[in-house]
Design an enzyme around this catalytic site. Structure first.
Site, mmCIF file in Angstrom:
data_model
loop_
_atom_site.group_PDB
_atom_site.id
_atom_site.type_symbol
_atom_site.label_atom_id
_atom_site.label_comp_id
_atom_site.label_asym_id
_atom_site.label_seq_id
_atom_site.Cartn_x
_atom_site.Cartn_y
_atom_site.Cartn_z
ATOM 1 N N HIS A 95 0.840 -1.203 0.000
ATOM 2 C CA HIS A 95 0.000 0.000 0.000
ATOM 3 C C HIS A 95 0.871 1.246 0.000
ATOM 4 C CE1 HIS A 95 0.542 -0.557 4.455
ATOM 5 N NE2 HIS A 95 0.597 0.760 4.453
ATOM 6 N N GLU A 155 -3.732 4.032 2.109
ATOM 7 C CA GLU A 155 -3.886 4.349 3.532
ATOM 8 C C GLU A 155 -3.876 5.868 3.674
ATOM 9 O OE1 GLU A 155 -0.547 3.067 5.934
ATOM 10 O OE2 GLU A 155 -1.687 3.235 7.784
HETATM 11 CO CO CO Z 1 1.063 1.900 6.152
#
Ligand code: CO
Length: 135
Positions: A79, A130
């Protein structure tokens, strides 16, 4: 709305080898491994001049990283994390635009002790995103 790139997280099958590679071959400043049982990962932070890299390795049986490594045995980018000033305002704006927030939709405490949320990769070009509140 989004600010700086806070970090790129890379899932690694061999944590010791990845640490040695970043420290010795790439010459980066590599921190000590930190176990995060709540998230099912061991994390290693690497400080770069303009952002951070996080090496993620599974911790425990139910680790969310285990499935990723099963599909990507050599490891891979897991991510990316963008900074936001107000995570609830960001969530509301994204949900109003049709984006899906993973889990309950409520921020959790992330690896840096700050509130985080994850956005569904299918809504962001196949990339798990995120958001971390840094304000
Ligand atoms: Co992270």
């Amino acid at each position: 709305m989004i600010g700086r790139l806070n970090h790129v997280a890379i899932a690694v099958p061999d944590l010791a080898a990845a640490i040695a590679q970043y420290r010795d071959t790439l010459g980066a400043r590599v921190g000590a491994p930190q176990d995060e049982p709540d998230h099912g990962v061991t994390v290693v932070f690497i400080d770069l001049p303009n952002t951070k890299i996080e090496l993620l390795h599974p911790l425990g049986e139910a680790s969310p990283i285990a499935g990723f490594l099963a599909k990507n045995p050599a490891g891979g980018i897991h991510h990316i994390c963008y900074e936001v000033e107000d995570i609830l305002a960001a969530r509301d704006r994204l949900q109003a635009a049709g984006a899906r927030v993973l889990g309950s939709g409520e921020p959790k405490t992330g690896a840096h002790g700050l509130p985080v949320l994850f956005l569904h990769p299918k809504d962001f070009n196949g990339c798990l995103v995120e958001l971390e509140q840094v304000g």
